[in-house]
Design an enzyme around this catalytic site. Structure first.
Site, short mmCIF file in Angstrom:
data_model
loop_
_atom_site.label_atom_id
_atom_site.label_comp_id
_atom_site.label_asym_id
_atom_site.label_seq_id
_atom_site.Cartn_x
_atom_site.Cartn_y
_atom_site.Cartn_z
N PRO A 1 0.85 -1.11 -0.03
CA PRO A 1 0.12 -0.04 0.06
C PRO A 1 0.83 1.22 -0.07
CG PRO A 1 0.36 -0.84 2.10
CD PRO A 1 1.04 -1.65 1.37
N TRP A 2 0.22 2.42 -0.11
CA TRP A 2 0.95 3.71 -0.18
C TRP A 2 1.52 4.23 1.43
CZ3 TRP A 2 -1.68 6.59 3.18
CH2 TRP A 2 -3.04 6.40 3.55
N LYS B 1 4.44 -5.29 -6.45
CA LYS B 1 3.39 -4.06 -7.04
C LYS B 1 3.13 -2.94 -6.07
CE LYS B 1 -0.62 -2.57 -8.11
NZ LYS B 1 -0.65 -1.24 -7.40
N PRO B 2 3.96 -2.02 -6.23
CA PRO B 2 3.78 -0.77 -5.50
C PRO B 2 2.43 -0.31 -5.53
CG PRO B 2 5.15 -0.05 -7.16
CD PRO B 2 4.64 -1.58 -7.38
N SER B 3 1.90 0.54 -4.61
CA SER B 3 0.54 1.49 -4.82
C SER B 3 0.68 2.32 -6.04
CB SER B 3 0.10 2.10 -3.47
OG SER B 3 -0.74 2.93 -3.88
N GLU B 4 -0.50 2.70 -6.55
CA GLU B 4 -0.69 3.56 -7.85
C GLU B 4 -0.14 4.96 -7.03
OE1 GLU B 4 -2.47 1.27 -6.92
OE2 GLU B 4 -4.58 1.69 -7.27
N SER C 1 -6.16 -2.86 2.22
CA SER C 1 -7.38 -2.83 2.95
C SER C 1 -8.00 -4.13 3.12
CB SER C 1 -8.32 -1.85 2.15
OG SER C 1 -8.39 -2.54 0.83
N THR C 2 -8.78 -4.28 4.12
CA THR C 2 -9.29 -5.60 4.16
C THR C 2 -10.29 -5.98 2.83
OG1 THR C 2 -9.61 -5.17 6.56
CG2 THR C 2 -11.34 -6.72 5.64
N THR D 1 -9.73 -5.34 -0.25
CA THR D 1 -8.74 -6.03 -1.20
C THR D 1 -8.37 -7.38 -0.82
OG1 THR D 1 -8.04 -3.97 -1.89
CG2 THR D 1 -6.90 -5.60 -2.63
N GLU E 1 -2.07 -8.80 5.57
CA GLU E 1 -1.89 -7.62 6.32
C GLU E 1 -2.91 -6.62 6.32
OE1 GLU E 1 -0.24 -7.89 9.24
OE2 GLU E 1 1.45 -9.60 8.84
N CYS F 1 -1.44 1.46 9.93
CA CYS F 1 -2.47 0.20 10.16
C CYS F 1 -2.78 0.17 11.54
CB CYS F 1 -1.94 -1.16 9.55
SG CYS F 1 -0.06 -1.51 10.14
N GLU G 1 -12.77 1.52 9.55
CA GLU G 1 -11.14 2.23 9.61
C GLU G 1 -11.36 3.76 9.17
OE1 GLU G 1 -8.43 0.51 6.89
OE2 GLU G 1 -6.89 0.63 8.63
P1 NAD Z 1 -5.42 -1.13 -1.08
O1 NAD Z 1 -6.31 -2.55 -0.55
O2 NAD Z 1 -6.23 -0.09 -1.77
O3 NAD Z 1 -4.45 -1.19 -1.97
C1 NAD Z 1 -3.35 -1.97 -1.74
C2 NAD Z 1 -2.42 -2.95 -2.83
O4 NAD Z 1 -3.19 -3.63 -3.52
C3 NAD Z 1 -2.36 -1.29 -3.87
O5 NAD Z 1 -1.02 -1.78 -4.49
C4 NAD Z 1 -3.22 -1.63 -4.70
O6 NAD Z 1 -3.13 -1.24 -6.21
C5 NAD Z 1 -3.31 -3.24 -4.65
N1 NAD Z 1 -4.66 -3.72 -5.23
C6 NAD Z 1 -5.92 -3.18 -5.21
N2 NAD Z 1 -6.97 -4.09 -5.76
C7 NAD Z 1 -6.12 -4.92 -6.08
C8 NAD Z 1 -6.73 -6.50 -6.50
N3 NAD Z 1 -7.73 -6.70 -6.94
N4 NAD Z 1 -5.80 -7.58 -6.62
C9 NAD Z 1 -4.50 -7.11 -6.33
N5 NAD Z 1 -3.95 -6.22 -5.78
C10 NAD Z 1 -4.86 -4.92 -5.54
O7 NAD Z 1 -5.04 -0.21 0.47
P2 NAD Z 1 -4.31 1.13 0.49
O8 NAD Z 1 -5.49 2.14 0.47
O9 NAD Z 1 -3.26 1.14 -0.55
O10 NAD Z 1 -3.85 0.85 1.97
C11 NAD Z 1 -4.23 1.30 3.19
C12 NAD Z 1 -4.93 0.28 3.74
O11 NAD Z 1 -3.81 -0.82 4.02
C13 NAD Z 1 -5.76 0.28 5.17
O12 NAD Z 1 -6.70 -0.15 5.36
C14 NAD Z 1 -4.52 -0.12 6.18
O13 NAD Z 1 -5.08 -0.36 7.59
C15 NAD Z 1 -3.77 -1.13 5.18
N6 NAD Z 1 -2.46 -1.44 5.91
C16 NAD Z 1 -2.35 -2.57 6.87
C17 NAD Z 1 -1.10 -2.78 7.00
C18 NAD Z 1 -0.88 -4.16 8.31
O14 NAD Z 1 0.21 -4.50 8.46
N7 NAD Z 1 -1.73 -4.64 8.70
C19 NAD Z 1 -0.14 -1.94 7.07
C20 NAD Z 1 -0.25 -0.80 6.29
C21 NAD Z 1 -1.51 -0.57 5.87
#
Ligand code: NAD
Length: 472
Positions: free
Chosen positions: A142-143, A167-170, A220-221, A223, A241, A275, A374
């Site tokens: 994620p970002w 695969k980094p976040s966009e 995110s939960t 995804t 995670e 998180c 969240e």
């Molecule tokens: P997100 O789920 O939107 O995206 C995370 C990553 O998954 C990005 O790289 C995104 O491009 C990719 N992705 C999105 N859809 C996908 C799919 N269908 N298949 C495969 N990859 C896909 O989350 P976010 O907004 O980038 O991050 C914030 C979230 O991350 C919050 O919910 C936060 O709590 C959680 N987080 C959890 C932890 C932990 O260790 N538990 C740590 C940091 C962040």
């Protein structure tokens, strides 16, 4: 993008803009990857896997140590890029790079870890279990901590003998691409690949690619759930995670002078976008009034602004829609009877960039989204409790189970909380700590599997049982 040891040029390709959340200015662009790019990266990782898994432990260990050294050499440049694309203040980004350096250093030693165990067996039988790398893995990040969360996956995976596709976040691909550039000439082609783009266009194809054998995901939960079901259908392993709604409990014996800054740190680091950010605060009733006064006073003094400016303590939220969600959680709570003691809007003079004031709220109904979903923003909802049982019950009244913080030096109180809290991590008097050599992960909707420490390494290995009878 980096595939098979070479940078993929953006010439003639669709690109994605990368925007500074503090200024709303475009600071760069990256290739908008396609399913074909994800496939090429998975193929490169699969082609590199047989040699990498058989490479000598000494070589893998030295390569990981060299990655740590190169991260250290580019610390300032990486931190600057993170400030610009992610938004948190510079010193928090420097700490993030330091964590990544520590992770590569720590896991370099795991290249030497034992390969399994020999089991007791009858004479003429050698029975043993080999721990083997699972195969090429996808590391989806994620970002909020792009480099640290990438390192938590890539370092143990490479040490175990897996090849990786990151695969980094966009929102935050630039620092990850710099990382790839910094280490590219140093790793065999295909061992580390990076594909940029949207989750639906490159993340999902990676999850489905039959060559990818494990998905290490932080995000995110919603995804995570999608990835878990796709992975289950293909019998792939996952480390998930996910999100949280962490409580923080302040015991009746707590010292407010240390509790107040601890709460502000736990709830407002990275503008509440960790998180394990504290998103619900439960205070022993006798302390509540004094605590609120001191907290409001402290929070009003927090310097909000561009993370590039010296002195900034809290930066912006990552995107406009993230700020809108935070605002909605607060507005809805207020409509249901909550009171904002400080904050609750855009900070004066910060109309450009996605800033939101550090906010303290009381009297929030338990049914409000501010206490159930969240929020991922700088909002501190505070409530009192009359007994330790009540504090634990309210802390556990959530779908999530990532972390919880307890501020107390009363051993009986702390022990009750440790036993009663249904979470993966309990922080006593020291919130937001994730130590490299321990274990980190969540229960309930906060995920499955663990990162860091030995568990975070073994996630990238699986057992092969060998039963060998000597017939001569
Ligand atoms: P997100 O789920 O939107 O995206 C995370 C990553 O998954 C990005 O790289 C995104 O491009 C990719 N992705 C999105 N859809 C996908 C799919 N269908 N298949 C495969 N990859 C896909 O989350 P976010 O907004 O980038 O991050 C914030 C979230 O991350 C919050 O919910 C936060 O709590 C959680 N987080 C959890 C932890 C932990 O260790 N538990 C740590 C940091 C962040």
């Amino acid at each position: 993008m980096w595939i098979n040891g070479a940078e993929v040029s953006s010439a003639g390709r669709d690109t994605l803009a990368v925007v500074n959340p503090a200024t709303e200015e475009q600071i760069g662009s990256v290739v908008r990857g396609t399913p074909a790019d994800a496939e090429a990266a998975a193929r490169a990782a699969a082609d590199a896997f047989p040699r990498w898994r058989r490479s000598a432990p000494a070589i893998r260990a030295a390569l990981l140590r060299e990655i740590a050294d190169r991260l250290a050499a580019h610390r300032a440049e990486l931190a600057d890029l993170l400030v610009a694309e992610q938004g948190k203040p510079r010193r928090d980004n420097e700490s993030e790079i330091d964590s990544a350096i520590e992770l590569f250093t720590y896991y370099s030693g795991f290249a030497w870890r034992d390969r399994g165990a020999v089991n007791p067996a009858e004479d003429k039988v050698l029975d043993f279990v080999l721990r083997e790398p699972v195969g090429p893995v996808a590391c989806i990040v994620p970002w909020n901590f792009p480099i640290m969360l990438m390192a938590r996956k890539v370092a143990p995976a490479l040490a175990a003998g897996c090849t990786v596709v990151v695969k980094p976040s966009e929102e935050t691909p630039l620092a990850t691409l710099l990382f790839a550039r910094v280490v590219a000439d140093h790793l065999p082609p295909g061992v580390l690949n990076v594909v940029t783009g949207y989750g639906s266009e490159v993340g999902e194809p990676l999850v489905h690619d039959p060559r990818i054998r494990h998905i290490a995901f932080t995000g995110s939960t919603a995804t995570g759930r999608r990835i878990a079901s796709s992975a289950a259908a293909a019998m792939k392993g996952t480390t998930l995670e996910l999100g949280g709604k962490d409580p923080l409990i302040i015991g009746p014996d707590a010292d407010l002078e240390t509790a107040v800054p601890a709460v502000a740190f736990a709830g407002l680091l990275n503008a509440g976008q960790c998180c394990t950010s504290t998103e619900r605060i439960y205070v022993a009733q006798p302390l509540l009034k004094d605590f609120l006064e001191a907290l409001v006073d402290h929070v009003r003094g927090i310097d909000v602004g561009d993370g590039a400016r010296a002195g900034t303590v809290m930066g912006p939220l990552i995107r406009e829609d993230a700020r809108r969600r935070v605002g909605e959680h607060v507005t809805e709570a207020v409509a249901a009877g909550a009171k904002v003691l400080t904050g609750g809007g855009v900070p004066p003079g910060l109309d450009r960039g996605w800033f939101y004031e550090p906010t303290v709220v009381v009297d929030v109904p338990d049914s409000a989204r501010l206490l159930r979903e969240e929020t991922f923003g700088p909002v501190l909802p505070v409530a009192g409790f009359a007994s330790v049982d009540e504090a634990i019950a309210r802390a556990n009244d959530t779908a999530y189970g990532l972390g919880a913080t307890v501020l107390s030096n009363d051993p009986g109180f702390v022990k009750r909380c440790i036993d009663g809290l249904d979470v993966g991590n309990v922080f006593v008097n020291d919130p937001l700590t994730a130590a490299t050599a321990t274990t980190f992960g969540g229960t309930k909707m906060s995920g499955m599997g663990r990162e860091l420490g030995v568990e975070g390494f073994e996630a990238f290995r699986e057992s092969k049982h060998v039963h060998w009878m000597f017939t001569r």
